[in-house]
Scaffold this motif. Structure first.
Motif, PDB file in Angstrom:
ATOM      1  N   ALA A 207       0.781  -1.148  -0.095  1.00 26.11           N
ATOM      2  CA  ALA A 207       0.252   0.132   0.427  1.00 26.11           C
ATOM      3  C   ALA A 207       0.853   1.342  -0.240  1.00 26.11           C
ATOM      4  O   ALA A 207       0.222   2.450   0.308  1.00 26.11           O
ATOM      5  N   ALA A 208       2.017   1.716   0.435  1.00 23.68           N
ATOM      6  CA  ALA A 208       2.976   2.083   0.231  1.00 23.68           C
ATOM      7  C   ALA A 208       3.242   3.389  -0.960  1.00 23.68           C
ATOM      8  O   ALA A 208       3.441   2.353  -1.974  1.00 23.68           O
ATOM      9  N   GLN A 209       3.670   4.291  -1.034  1.00 23.92           N
ATOM     10  CA  GLN A 209       3.958   5.073  -2.584  1.00 23.92           C
ATOM     11  C   GLN A 209       5.776   4.604  -2.531  1.00 23.92           C
ATOM     12  O   GLN A 209       5.383   4.708  -3.582  1.00 23.92           O
ATOM     13  N   HIS A 210       5.859   4.970  -1.507  1.00 21.18           N
ATOM     14  CA  HIS A 210       7.526   4.882  -1.614  1.00 21.18           C
ATOM     15  C   HIS A 210       7.915   4.437  -1.062  1.00 21.18           C
ATOM     16  O   HIS A 210       8.851   4.849   0.312  1.00 21.18           O
ATOM     17  N   PRO A 211       7.865   2.847  -0.922  1.00 19.93           N
ATOM     18  CA  PRO A 211       8.849   1.823   0.193  1.00 19.93           C
ATOM     19  C   PRO A 211       9.978   1.739  -0.173  1.00 19.93           C
ATOM     20  O   PRO A 211      10.226   1.919  -1.182  1.00 19.93           O
TER      21      PRO A 211
ATOM     22  N   SER B 277      13.071   9.569   1.379  1.00 18.81           N
ATOM     23  CA  SER B 277      11.786  10.033   0.937  1.00 18.81           C
ATOM     24  C   SER B 277      11.019   9.185   0.562  1.00 18.81           C
ATOM     25  O   SER B 277      10.111   8.757   0.578  1.00 18.81           O
ATOM     26  N   ALA B 278      10.975   7.940   1.876  1.00 21.67           N
ATOM     27  CA  ALA B 278      10.175   7.117   1.582  1.00 21.67           C
ATOM     28  C   ALA B 278       9.377   6.652   3.206  1.00 21.67           C
ATOM     29  O   ALA B 278       8.843   7.621   3.927  1.00 21.67           O
ATOM     30  N   ASP B 279       8.325   6.665   2.850  1.00 23.32           N
ATOM     31  CA  ASP B 279       6.951   6.611   3.543  1.00 23.32           C
ATOM     32  C   ASP B 279       6.551   5.325   4.661  1.00 23.32           C
ATOM     33  O   ASP B 279       6.363   5.224   5.979  1.00 23.32           O
ATOM     34  N   VAL B 280       7.790   4.261   3.765  1.00 22.60           N
ATOM     35  CA  VAL B 280       7.064   3.023   4.584  1.00 22.60           C
ATOM     36  C   VAL B 280       8.655   2.272   4.881  1.00 22.60           C
ATOM     37  O   VAL B 280       9.400   2.181   3.523  1.00 22.60           O
ATOM     38  N   ILE B 281       9.472   2.160   5.632  1.00 22.68           N
ATOM     39  CA  ILE B 281      10.577   1.104   5.793  1.00 22.68           C
ATOM     40  C   ILE B 281      10.847   0.026   6.402  1.00 22.68           C
ATOM     41  O   ILE B 281      10.302   0.007   7.409  1.00 22.68           O
ATOM     42  N   LEU B 282      10.926  -1.151   5.232  1.00 23.70           N
ATOM     43  CA  LEU B 282      11.399  -2.480   5.806  1.00 23.70           C
ATOM     44  C   LEU B 282      12.768  -2.384   6.403  1.00 23.70           C
ATOM     45  O   LEU B 282      13.662  -2.679   5.647  1.00 23.70           O
ATOM     46  N   VAL B 283      13.331  -2.229   7.614  1.00 20.69           N
ATOM     47  CA  VAL B 283      14.513  -2.535   8.140  1.00 20.69           C
ATOM     48  C   VAL B 283      14.401  -2.994   8.925  1.00 20.69           C
ATOM     49  O   VAL B 283      14.283  -3.001  10.582  1.00 20.69           O
ATOM     50  N   PRO B 284      15.207  -4.898   8.290  1.00 22.51           N
ATOM     51  CA  PRO B 284      14.798  -5.699   9.052  1.00 22.51           C
ATOM     52  C   PRO B 284      16.090  -5.643  10.299  1.00 22.51           C
ATOM     53  O   PRO B 284      17.013  -5.219   9.603  1.00 22.51           O
ATOM     54  N   LEU B 285      16.702  -5.620  11.507  1.00 25.43           N
ATOM     55  CA  LEU B 285      17.641  -5.553  12.534  1.00 25.43           C
ATOM     56  C   LEU B 285      18.170  -3.955  12.577  1.00 25.43           C
ATOM     57  O   LEU B 285      19.085  -4.262  12.170  1.00 25.43           O
ATOM     58  N   GLU B 286      16.974  -3.681  12.614  1.00 27.72           N
ATOM     59  CA  GLU B 286      17.149  -1.876  13.103  1.00 27.72           C
ATOM     60  C   GLU B 286      17.822  -1.312  14.354  1.00 27.72           C
ATOM     61  O   GLU B 286      17.254  -2.169  15.637  1.00 27.72           O
ATOM     62  N   ASP B 287      18.740  -0.428  14.804  1.00 26.88           N
ATOM     63  CA  ASP B 287      18.906  -0.540  15.913  1.00 26.88           C
ATOM     64  C   ASP B 287      18.039   0.869  16.065  1.00 26.88           C
ATOM     65  O   ASP B 287      17.290   1.669  15.412  1.00 26.88           O
ATOM     66  N   GLY B 288      17.639   0.494  17.644  1.00 24.10           N
ATOM     67  CA  GLY B 288      17.069   1.683  18.788  1.00 24.10           C
ATOM     68  C   GLY B 288      16.826   2.829  18.147  1.00 24.10           C
ATOM     69  O   GLY B 288      15.697   3.568  18.258  1.00 24.10           O
ATOM     70  N   ASP B 289      18.401   3.413  18.935  1.00 18.05           N
ATOM     71  CA  ASP B 289      18.002   5.093  18.030  1.00 18.05           C
ATOM     72  C   ASP B 289      17.314   4.985  16.624  1.00 18.05           C
ATOM     73  O   ASP B 289      16.844   6.629  16.832  1.00 18.05           O
ATOM     74  N   ARG B 290      17.470   4.554  15.840  1.00 16.22           N
ATOM     75  CA  ARG B 290      17.170   5.192  14.513  1.00 16.22           C
ATOM     76  C   ARG B 290      15.808   4.741  14.166  1.00 16.22           C
ATOM     77  O   ARG B 290      15.137   4.903  13.342  1.00 16.22           O
ATOM     78  N   CYS B 291      15.647   3.654  14.718  1.00 14.14           N
ATOM     79  CA  CYS B 291      13.893   3.385  14.478  1.00 14.14           C
ATOM     80  C   CYS B 291      12.880   4.384  15.214  1.00 14.14           C
ATOM     81  O   CYS B 291      12.421   4.903  14.811  1.00 14.14           O
ATOM     82  N   GLU B 292      13.716   4.951  16.547  1.00 12.94           N
ATOM     83  CA  GLU B 292      13.231   6.182  16.788  1.00 12.94           C
ATOM     84  C   GLU B 292      13.295   7.154  15.992  1.00 12.94           C
ATOM     85  O   GLU B 292      11.780   7.864  15.969  1.00 12.94           O
TER      86      GLU B 292
ATOM     87  N   LEU C 169       9.886  11.133  12.342  1.00  8.87           N
ATOM     88  CA  LEU C 169       9.738  12.134  10.886  1.00  8.87           C
ATOM     89  C   LEU C 169       8.458  11.151  10.743  1.00  8.87           C
ATOM     90  O   LEU C 169       7.909  11.859   9.229  1.00  8.87           O
ATOM     91  N   GLY C 170       8.197  10.505  10.841  1.00  7.46           N
ATOM     92  CA  GLY C 170       6.249   9.575  10.775  1.00  7.46           C
ATOM     93  C   GLY C 170       6.869   8.521   9.594  1.00  7.46           C
ATOM     94  O   GLY C 170       5.169   8.806   8.654  1.00  7.46           O
ATOM     95  N   LYS C 171       7.575   8.206   9.132  1.00 10.05           N
ATOM     96  CA  LYS C 171       7.320   6.938   8.380  1.00 10.05           C
ATOM     97  C   LYS C 171       6.831   5.612   9.283  1.00 10.05           C
ATOM     98  O   LYS C 171       6.837   6.165  10.395  1.00 10.05           O
TER      99      LYS C 171
END
Lengths: 261, 261
Positions: free
Chosen positions: A68-72, A173-188, A193-195
């Motif tokens: 459903a994303a515009q810019h995944p 420019s992404a509205d939806v990010i699949l980011v397996p194994l992300e760091d806590g700070d970056r996820c936050e 940013l509303g993504k």
């Protein structure tokens, strides 16, 4: 590591471990990447190394949100590339979305090596037979997957230093990010940013797992392969998602392991 | 790895991680040692990084069994040496027992490096003040700790190849072995030889944890430091030990972490 017999009950896990040990020797991983993998192994052990039902529901939700994303965009680090690179390239080919190498302990050399590995995998996959349910030109769909990360012309606002770098055409420019194994700070920061941040994390108590929009509590290669099978098969719609419910369910499945003694 | 602020709630865990990353770079560890450490981190996370009551009971039992032994020995690998080497040398000094370097992925170079590190630690500790409760000549007690492992003149019957090697004055002739972080196959072989095997293992479901005579489900540096405090303080007697009970209790503590969400 010794040869692993074909009958070994934990063969898949031991093969993954060996791939990471090999990748570390090739300089593809950060110093503490093997430790992170080991943490995952432990949680997976408690899950009995199986994708639990609530993880399947989360994978279905991730599929729907990516569709459903515009810019995944799919953001990968070293461990993700080594363990699930192939499935994620296949997913990117079907979604027609870019894949971005974005690593926490950033060195130009490591980014270059990961980009080269992903380009090799993309070539390999482009030469495979098209998946059964795929109608279209598989070879050109795969070849057109944009592999980003060489140029850091974007920023993740709210982070400082090298950790804030990203690609303008990718994460920025992404509205939806699949980011397996992300760091806590970056996820936050990405959430702020509303993504929509979709993660795969075996630790249901990690900051990442708890902050993400959707958390798949599962091993990254298993989850990515199931995600691919959902995305290639059908198009579904995002739901009103209760992420705490899947985290609690995963912990409850882990807690059941007490009955294995 | 970045500097860790003194106030960080998980500082001890992050410092341990850094010590292992550094030790890996120095060639002290096996290829997959960091993965093993990461597994431990995850289980420790579920224990809230605290020594639980049943682990304390197990530590007390281990103290009693080491004190009652005819020929106790402490067997260490790379991770144990890096994380708990100092406490274990102090324990060996009080028990007047040897310490043996015995590693699963055996290379002469790595054994040599671990022996050198232990000898440095022994020197450092011999120069410390004697522990409060210790009556005797601390310096000479520490200096007389025999550090074995350079010569493999013993065998662990039931194992094949390099994994069967040990010291005749150490593991081969021991009746009670404290072997933190042991491999499942070796634990089984040592038990089959009629020896008491006392282990420290954060995974209550591992083969080692389930086969050992007494299992301390705790982080190796925390457990070793508590073990030292028991051994220096008092002499107690072994009990009729139910090892499954501590494994179940540890899993139940881990299961409680579900309430943290």
């Amino acid at each position: 590591m010794a040869d692993i017999p074909a009958s070994h009950p934990r063969r898949a896990s031991l093969l993954r471990r060996q791939r990471l040990v090999d990748a570390a020797k090739l300089g593809l991983l950060a110093d503490s990447a093997l430790i992170a993998h080991g943490r995952g192994e432990a949680f997976d052990y408690l899950l009995d190394e199986r994708t639990c039902d609530s993880a399947r529901t989360a994978i279905r939700e991730v599929a729907a949100r990516l569709q459903a994303a515009q810019h995944p965009v799919i953001s990968v680090n070293g461990n993700t590339t080594v363990l699930a690179g192939k499935s994620l390239i296949r997913i990117a080919a079907i979604l027609d979305c870019p894949l971005e190498v974005n690593i926490y302990y950033r060195t130009p050399k490591r980014i270059e090596k990961l980009l080269a590995l992903l380009k090799n995998l993309r070539k390999e996959i482009s030469e495979e037979l098209a998946p059964n349910q795929f109608s279209g030109d598989w070879k050109s769909a795969v070849e057109s997957v944009n592999i980003l990360g060489a140029i850091s012309d974007g920023r993740i606002l709210g982070l400082e230093g090298p950790r804030s770098l990203c690609s303008a055409d990718g994460i920025e420019s992404a509205d939806v990010i699949l980011v397996p194994l992300e760091d806590g700070d970056r996820c936050e920061a990405l959430i702020a940013l509303g993504k929509q941040v979709l993660v795969i994390d075996l630790n249901p108590l990690s900051r990442t797992a708890r902050q993400a929009t959707v958390t798949i509590v599962d091993e990254v290669s298993r989850a990515s392969s199931i995600l691919f099978s959902y995305i290639v098969k059908e198009k579904s719609n995002p739901t009103d998602w209760d992420n705490d419910a899947v985290l609690k369910d995963a912990l409850e499945v882990m807690a059941q392991s007490v009955n294995r003694i």
